[in-house]
Design a protein around this motif. Structure first.
Motif, mmCIF file in Angstrom:
data_model
loop_
_atom_site.group_PDB
_atom_site.id
_atom_site.type_symbol
_atom_site.label_atom_id
_atom_site.label_comp_id
_atom_site.label_asym_id
_atom_site.label_seq_id
_atom_site.Cartn_x
_atom_site.Cartn_y
_atom_site.Cartn_z
ATOM 1 N N LEU A 121 -7.009 3.865 -1.461
ATOM 2 C CA LEU A 121 -6.316 3.644 -2.858
ATOM 3 C C LEU A 121 -7.203 3.804 -3.926
ATOM 4 C CD1 LEU A 121 -3.338 1.661 -1.493
ATOM 5 C CD2 LEU A 121 -3.217 3.650 -2.385
ATOM 6 N N PHE A 173 2.551 12.707 -14.787
ATOM 7 C CA PHE A 173 1.228 13.256 -16.033
ATOM 8 C C PHE A 173 0.678 14.168 -15.361
ATOM 9 C CE2 PHE A 173 2.343 8.563 -15.987
ATOM 10 C CZ PHE A 173 2.676 8.359 -17.488
ATOM 11 N N PRO A 174 1.087 15.585 -15.287
ATOM 12 C CA PRO A 174 0.236 16.738 -14.882
ATOM 13 C C PRO A 174 -1.250 16.667 -15.639
ATOM 14 C CG PRO A 174 1.961 17.409 -15.963
ATOM 15 C CD PRO A 174 2.367 16.010 -16.026
ATOM 16 N N LYS A 229 3.942 5.459 -5.783
ATOM 17 C CA LYS A 229 3.732 5.403 -7.191
ATOM 18 C C LYS A 229 2.854 6.656 -7.571
ATOM 19 C CE LYS A 229 4.449 3.904 -11.312
ATOM 20 N NZ LYS A 229 5.034 2.990 -11.891
ATOM 21 N N ILE A 230 1.672 6.597 -6.924
ATOM 22 C CA ILE A 230 0.549 7.530 -7.409
ATOM 23 C C ILE A 230 1.182 9.025 -7.439
ATOM 24 C CG2 ILE A 230 -1.534 8.560 -7.217
ATOM 25 C CD1 ILE A 230 -2.516 5.856 -5.961
ATOM 26 N N ASP A 231 2.102 9.004 -6.247
ATOM 27 C CA ASP A 231 2.555 10.708 -5.818
ATOM 28 C C ASP A 231 3.546 10.706 -7.128
ATOM 29 O OD1 ASP A 231 1.585 10.926 -3.518
ATOM 30 O OD2 ASP A 231 3.475 10.324 -2.296
ATOM 31 N N ARG A 232 4.343 9.860 -7.611
ATOM 32 C CA ARG A 232 5.306 10.120 -8.639
ATOM 33 C C ARG A 232 4.690 10.160 -10.092
ATOM 34 N NH1 ARG A 232 7.623 5.688 -6.085
ATOM 35 N NH2 ARG A 232 7.536 4.398 -7.588
ATOM 36 N N ASN A 233 3.325 9.507 -10.124
ATOM 37 C CA ASN A 233 2.508 9.629 -11.487
ATOM 38 C C ASN A 233 1.924 10.992 -11.539
ATOM 39 O OD1 ASN A 233 3.485 7.300 -12.642
ATOM 40 N ND2 ASN A 233 1.519 6.032 -11.989
ATOM 41 N N GLU A 234 1.684 11.565 -10.401
ATOM 42 C CA GLU A 234 1.076 12.908 -10.359
ATOM 43 C C GLU A 234 1.849 13.891 -10.953
ATOM 44 O OE1 GLU A 234 -0.774 13.224 -6.493
ATOM 45 O OE2 GLU A 234 -2.747 12.424 -7.253
ATOM 46 N N LEU A 241 0.954 -1.205 -0.085
ATOM 47 C CA LEU A 241 0.107 0.119 -0.104
ATOM 48 C C LEU A 241 1.122 1.276 -0.017
ATOM 49 C CD1 LEU A 241 -2.939 -1.353 2.415
ATOM 50 C CD2 LEU A 241 -2.645 -1.615 -0.061
ATOM 51 N N ALA A 242 1.908 1.230 0.747
ATOM 52 C CA ALA A 242 2.935 2.267 0.703
ATOM 53 C C ALA A 242 3.587 2.334 -0.747
ATOM 54 C CB ALA A 242 3.918 2.064 1.893
ATOM 55 N N ALA A 243 3.732 1.402 -1.294
ATOM 56 C CA ALA A 243 4.613 1.222 -2.557
ATOM 57 C C ALA A 243 3.550 2.098 -3.478
ATOM 58 C CB ALA A 243 4.911 0.189 -3.109
ATOM 59 N N LEU A 244 2.287 1.546 -3.391
ATOM 60 C CA LEU A 244 1.399 2.312 -4.422
ATOM 61 C C LEU A 244 1.039 3.743 -4.253
ATOM 62 C CD1 LEU A 244 -0.546 2.182 -6.705
ATOM 63 C CD2 LEU A 244 -2.035 0.942 -5.459
ATOM 64 N N ASP A 245 0.986 4.170 -2.980
ATOM 65 C CA ASP A 245 0.809 5.499 -2.482
ATOM 66 C C ASP A 245 1.971 6.312 -3.137
ATOM 67 O OD1 ASP A 245 -1.397 6.830 -1.466
ATOM 68 O OD2 ASP A 245 -1.037 5.755 0.591
ATOM 69 N N ARG A 257 -7.809 12.822 -15.735
ATOM 70 C CA ARG A 257 -7.096 12.688 -17.064
ATOM 71 C C ARG A 257 -7.915 12.069 -18.227
ATOM 72 N NH1 ARG A 257 -4.277 12.638 -12.719
ATOM 73 N NH2 ARG A 257 -2.237 13.681 -12.627
ATOM 74 N N ARG A 316 -8.271 6.781 -4.713
ATOM 75 C CA ARG A 316 -7.299 7.827 -5.528
ATOM 76 C C ARG A 316 -6.910 7.485 -6.841
ATOM 77 N NH1 ARG A 316 -1.088 8.893 -3.204
ATOM 78 N NH2 ARG A 316 -0.874 10.920 -4.293
ATOM 79 N N PHE A 342 -7.518 9.991 -10.026
ATOM 80 C CA PHE A 342 -6.618 10.297 -10.860
ATOM 81 C C PHE A 342 -6.774 9.894 -12.246
ATOM 82 C CE2 PHE A 342 -2.590 8.966 -13.295
ATOM 83 C CZ PHE A 342 -1.579 9.909 -12.883
ATOM 84 N N ALA A 366 3.692 -1.854 -7.283
ATOM 85 C CA ALA A 366 2.827 -0.814 -7.145
ATOM 86 C C ALA A 366 1.770 -0.858 -8.259
ATOM 87 C CB ALA A 366 3.267 0.542 -7.030
#
Lengths: 113, 113, 113, 113
Positions: free
Chosen positions: B15, A110-111, A102-107, A96-100, B26, B18, B22, B78
């Motif tokens: 998640l 992909f603005p 990853k979504i941070d990085r994707n935000e 779950l932390a890994a996915l959170d 998009r 979220r 996301f 992730a």
């Protein structure tokens, strides 16, 4: 917080414990190298895809309407999740932390336009 | 129950929300048919397996010792979880309940000797 | 038979020899266990699927019209075939005979109405 | 050239024709979009990997010694090849030329030390 919230707490960790106990009781831990679990995850992901492989996009959205097909979908989703969680257990990864993260990085990657 | 438990509650649902937000921001929801998500899950499972494909069983157990390799593993885990959860969202499947039910069935199918 | 036929003869065997020589020259044979080759085949099949994962059925039929996309498709098809042939080499399986036999079985299994 | 060479000529093209006739006789061509065939290829690659998933590298090299296991391997190799060839047919890709070209590129990319 009520009983319901409590019951939902730590359910991922509880499932990981349950999977580990299941494997230990059958002496299957010896087979659960990260490599083997990653292979098994691919096999199960393929079995899940098999349900959809010949369906149109529209028909693929109706698989839960038939009880036999719905049961098969749930069964394969469970298998994928089982191997993913077992892989996380042996590698010490918090999924779950890994996915959170990853979504941070994707935000950032992909603005929103 | 304390704050920590509360913070852990419903993390899967959070998640899923979220991920849905996301995709919606998009306009990617149009691509998220069950079939496409099952395909994407296979693609990401393959990328996870790629990390292990040439490793011995022993070396596969050391992938988290190197920070670059560990980051890649977490990233692919992730991605697999992201598509699995998005598939569950569009199909209305509860992944944790599905896995609990599957372990129940497996306990009958593979009795401990 | 003419030169063209001759040039087409045994092309599968020639490719298998070429792949074996390529691996031997780089001392990669040690990695080419059947299990690793089957894993690599899955990874490459996933990379091939990645090209199509978000496309509608109609768009998936146009991937060869764009030269960059066409090159990617050919590249991934080559990778899948490379690992399939290398697996056949290490296991001593004749892939064309295996497929002929499989079609024979399927003709009995799925009779034409 | 002798009869043997002649018999081996164009065997890939003959298999592609046989697969196309098999599908046409059952009106299955409608399902054979490139995307569906790429998905089916992944499913079959997963079934092939399933044979090896829990085996040690050493045991994975003995799968042809047991006749039942050998038959299963040949069956899954045939399925992978069937979908790869059908994908090549619908896309107009020559798989052997694609592989030859890929080995050419790999010889430049990975020079022998």
């Amino acid at each position: 917080m009520g009983v319901t919230d409590s019951a939902h707490s730590h359910r991922i960790a509880a499932l990981q414990d349950r999977l580990a106990a299941f494997a230990a009781a059958r002496d299957w831990g010896q087979y659960h190298t990260p490599k083997n679990l990653a292979a098994a995850l691919n096999v199960e992901a393929g079995e899940l895809l098999e349900i959809f492989q010949w369906l149109t996009p529209e028909l693929s959205a109706t698989v839960m309407e038939d009880s036999e097909s719905a049961a098969r979908v749930e069964d394969e989703i469970a298998d994928v999740l089982a191997y993913l969680l077992q892989l996380c257990t042996v590698l010490g990864v918090d999924p779950l932390a890994a996915l959170d993260a990853k979504i941070d990085r994707n935000e950032e990657r992909f603005p929103v336009q």
